[in-house]
Design a protein around this motif. Structure first.
Motif, mmCIF file in Angstrom:
data_model
loop_
_atom_site.group_PDB
_atom_site.id
_atom_site.type_symbol
_atom_site.label_atom_id
_atom_site.label_comp_id
_atom_site.label_asym_id
_atom_site.label_seq_id
_atom_site.Cartn_x
_atom_site.Cartn_y
_atom_site.Cartn_z
ATOM 1 N N ASP A 198 74.848 54.873 11.702
ATOM 2 C CA ASP A 198 73.955 54.480 10.817
ATOM 3 C C ASP A 198 72.896 55.425 10.506
ATOM 4 O OD1 ASP A 198 72.983 52.727 8.947
ATOM 5 O OD2 ASP A 198 71.710 51.553 10.497
ATOM 6 N N VAL A 199 73.409 56.761 10.209
ATOM 7 C CA VAL A 199 72.345 57.758 9.986
ATOM 8 C C VAL A 199 73.076 58.508 8.658
ATOM 9 C CG1 VAL A 199 71.565 57.962 12.213
ATOM 10 C CG2 VAL A 199 73.438 59.399 11.543
ATOM 11 N N SER A 200 72.126 59.191 8.172
ATOM 12 C CA SER A 200 72.820 60.258 6.914
ATOM 13 C C SER A 200 73.798 61.104 7.327
ATOM 14 C CB SER A 200 71.670 60.725 6.201
ATOM 15 O OG SER A 200 70.950 62.027 7.007
ATOM 16 N N THR A 201 74.574 61.620 6.648
ATOM 17 C CA THR A 201 75.809 62.679 6.987
ATOM 18 C C THR A 201 74.803 63.750 7.095
ATOM 19 O OG1 THR A 201 77.236 61.595 5.260
ATOM 20 C CG2 THR A 201 77.505 63.922 6.063
ATOM 21 N N GLU A 202 73.762 64.184 6.594
ATOM 22 C CA GLU A 202 72.891 65.281 6.796
ATOM 23 C C GLU A 202 72.261 65.297 8.192
ATOM 24 O OE1 GLU A 202 73.610 64.564 2.521
ATOM 25 O OE2 GLU A 202 72.741 63.354 4.014
ATOM 26 N N LEU A 203 71.781 64.121 8.552
ATOM 27 C CA LEU A 203 71.487 64.175 9.915
ATOM 28 C C LEU A 203 72.493 64.375 10.930
ATOM 29 C CD1 LEU A 203 68.960 63.802 11.850
ATOM 30 C CD2 LEU A 203 69.097 61.330 11.713
ATOM 31 N N LEU A 204 73.485 63.834 10.737
ATOM 32 C CA LEU A 204 74.451 63.936 12.003
ATOM 33 C C LEU A 204 75.006 65.138 11.877
ATOM 34 C CD1 LEU A 204 76.066 62.216 13.760
ATOM 35 C CD2 LEU A 204 77.845 61.610 11.929
ATOM 36 N N PHE A 205 75.256 65.947 10.578
ATOM 37 C CA PHE A 205 75.554 67.221 10.527
ATOM 38 C C PHE A 205 74.580 68.252 11.104
ATOM 39 C CE2 PHE A 205 75.834 71.648 8.773
ATOM 40 C CZ PHE A 205 77.162 71.903 8.974
ATOM 41 N N GLU A 206 73.317 67.911 11.091
ATOM 42 C CA GLU A 206 72.164 68.751 11.716
ATOM 43 C C GLU A 206 72.349 68.676 13.306
ATOM 44 O OE1 GLU A 206 67.533 67.881 12.199
ATOM 45 O OE2 GLU A 206 68.068 68.210 10.096
ATOM 46 N N VAL A 207 72.625 67.411 13.690
ATOM 47 C CA VAL A 207 72.434 67.168 15.215
ATOM 48 C C VAL A 207 73.728 67.974 15.969
ATOM 49 C CG1 VAL A 207 70.949 65.456 15.134
ATOM 50 C CG2 VAL A 207 73.352 65.008 15.569
ATOM 51 N N TRP A 208 74.589 68.202 15.101
ATOM 52 C CA TRP A 208 76.014 68.975 15.580
ATOM 53 C C TRP A 208 75.829 70.610 15.397
ATOM 54 C CZ3 TRP A 208 80.653 67.902 17.883
ATOM 55 C CH2 TRP A 208 80.933 66.620 18.298
ATOM 56 N N SER A 209 74.457 70.982 14.747
ATOM 57 C CA SER A 209 74.830 72.185 14.259
ATOM 58 C C SER A 209 73.521 73.079 14.782
ATOM 59 C CB SER A 209 74.837 72.431 12.681
ATOM 60 O OG SER A 209 73.469 71.723 12.191
ATOM 61 N N MET A 210 72.503 72.459 15.563
ATOM 62 C CA MET A 210 71.376 72.913 15.893
ATOM 63 C C MET A 210 71.029 73.038 17.533
ATOM 64 S SD MET A 210 68.763 71.837 12.988
ATOM 65 C CE MET A 210 67.456 72.994 13.369
ATOM 66 N N PRO A 211 70.917 74.150 18.159
ATOM 67 C CA PRO A 211 70.836 74.184 19.594
ATOM 68 C C PRO A 211 69.837 73.070 19.991
ATOM 69 C CG PRO A 211 71.253 76.553 18.880
ATOM 70 C CD PRO A 211 70.764 75.512 17.814
ATOM 71 N N GLU A 225 78.530 72.541 5.095
ATOM 72 C CA GLU A 225 77.461 71.534 5.117
ATOM 73 C C GLU A 225 77.445 70.662 4.050
ATOM 74 O OE1 GLU A 225 72.534 71.749 5.948
ATOM 75 O OE2 GLU A 225 73.717 73.502 5.972
ATOM 76 N N PRO A 226 77.227 69.281 4.462
ATOM 77 C CA PRO A 226 77.076 68.551 5.478
ATOM 78 C C PRO A 226 78.664 67.821 5.768
ATOM 79 C CG PRO A 226 76.439 67.207 3.797
ATOM 80 C CD PRO A 226 76.993 68.501 3.294
ATOM 81 N N HIS A 227 79.868 68.444 5.472
ATOM 82 C CA HIS A 227 81.177 67.756 5.480
ATOM 83 C C HIS A 227 81.882 67.602 6.894
ATOM 84 C CE1 HIS A 227 80.168 66.768 1.316
ATOM 85 N NE2 HIS A 227 79.957 67.996 1.024
ATOM 86 N N TYR A 228 81.961 69.127 7.215
ATOM 87 C CA TYR A 228 82.657 69.393 8.455
ATOM 88 C C TYR A 228 82.237 70.646 9.186
ATOM 89 C CZ TYR A 228 85.248 72.368 5.463
ATOM 90 O OH TYR A 228 85.683 73.352 4.617
ATOM 91 N N ILE A 229 82.726 70.596 10.535
ATOM 92 C CA ILE A 229 82.547 71.744 11.349
ATOM 93 C C ILE A 229 84.013 72.105 12.030
ATOM 94 C CG2 ILE A 229 81.411 72.780 13.072
ATOM 95 C CD1 ILE A 229 78.862 70.847 12.747
ATOM 96 N N TYR A 230 84.629 72.952 11.759
ATOM 97 C CA TYR A 230 85.656 73.308 12.654
ATOM 98 C C TYR A 230 85.514 74.479 13.524
ATOM 99 C CZ TYR A 230 88.347 70.695 8.739
ATOM 100 O OH TYR A 230 88.526 69.858 7.757
ATOM 101 N N TYR A 231 86.284 74.339 14.880
ATOM 102 C CA TYR A 231 86.091 75.246 15.624
ATOM 103 C C TYR A 231 87.190 75.502 16.706
ATOM 104 C CZ TYR A 231 84.182 71.830 18.956
ATOM 105 O OH TYR A 231 83.982 70.713 19.759
ATOM 106 N N LYS A 232 87.155 76.668 17.324
ATOM 107 C CA LYS A 232 88.148 77.013 18.383
ATOM 108 C C LYS A 232 87.489 77.011 19.631
ATOM 109 C CE LYS A 232 91.427 79.575 15.684
ATOM 110 N NZ LYS A 232 92.154 80.907 15.682
ATOM 111 N N HIS A 233 87.637 76.115 20.625
ATOM 112 C CA HIS A 233 87.203 76.408 22.025
ATOM 113 C C HIS A 233 88.122 77.564 22.720
ATOM 114 C CE1 HIS A 233 86.584 75.501 26.330
ATOM 115 N NE2 HIS A 233 85.271 74.984 25.816
ATOM 116 N N LEU A 234 87.598 78.464 23.158
ATOM 117 C CA LEU A 234 88.137 79.643 23.449
ATOM 118 C C LEU A 234 88.153 79.656 25.285
ATOM 119 C CD1 LEU A 234 86.618 82.314 21.096
ATOM 120 C CD2 LEU A 234 88.776 80.903 21.025
#
Length: 160
Positions: free
Chosen positions: A22-35, A85-94
């Motif tokens: 129950d949060v905005s897409t922008e906030l959810l993206f932010e908490v996945w993208s900032m240390p 942003e703010p739609h997706y983050i794709y990554y490879k775990h190395l």
């Protein structure tokens, strides 16, 4: 709409986790993208996180250490492959970046706007079904991912 529990779907070499927030897409993206946000919630129950470096760009690298509740530290290295942003983050775990950790997979973190909130869809794709089973057996990856999303939910409550 996905409810507050984590829906988990296993299909061959892929695990998909879904949960509504129950949060905005922008906030959810932010908490996945900032240390500074990631250090507050990343990982299964009892783990803490130290980011060594993070270049949050396509092709960028995130190196971090997960500190387990048993005192064991696990180095990790991720390469971001596609960010929109703010739609997706794709990554490879190395793995750990030094050839010692034997866990390699791809993740797709998708933020889907729904009414006033966001559906989080987290896909983990392993090289094979057998590899997924091995990693889950050795590290408890599926339960750990559910706890990971639960810790995200707890952190988001502190931001409301």
């Amino acid at each position: 709409m996905i409810k507050n529990n984590v829906e988990t779907i296993i299909e061959g070499n892929k695990v998909v986790y879904k949960r509504y927030f129950d949060v905005s897409t922008e906030l959810l993206f932010e908490v996945w993208s900032m240390p500074e946000h990631l250090s507050e919630w990343w990982g299964p129950d009892g783990f803490t996180l130290t980011t060594k470096r993070m270049d949050f760009i396509n092709g960028g690298i995130w190196e971090f250490v997960m500190h387990g509740p048993d005192g064991h530290d696990s180095k990790n290295k991720i390469q971001f492959t596609d960010i929109k942003e703010p739609h997706y983050i794709y990554y490879k775990h190395l793995g750990d970046g030094e050839g010692d950790q034997d866990v390699h997979f791809e993740s797709k973190i998708i933020f889907e706007k729904v009414e006033e909130g966001t559906n989080l869809i987290m896909e983990q794709i392993f090289p094979s079904k057998e590899e997924l089973e091995r990693v889950n057996g050795k590290y408890g990856a599926i339960e750990g991912a559910k706890q990971h999303i639960g810790n995200l939910a707890k952190y988001l409550e502190t931001l409301k």
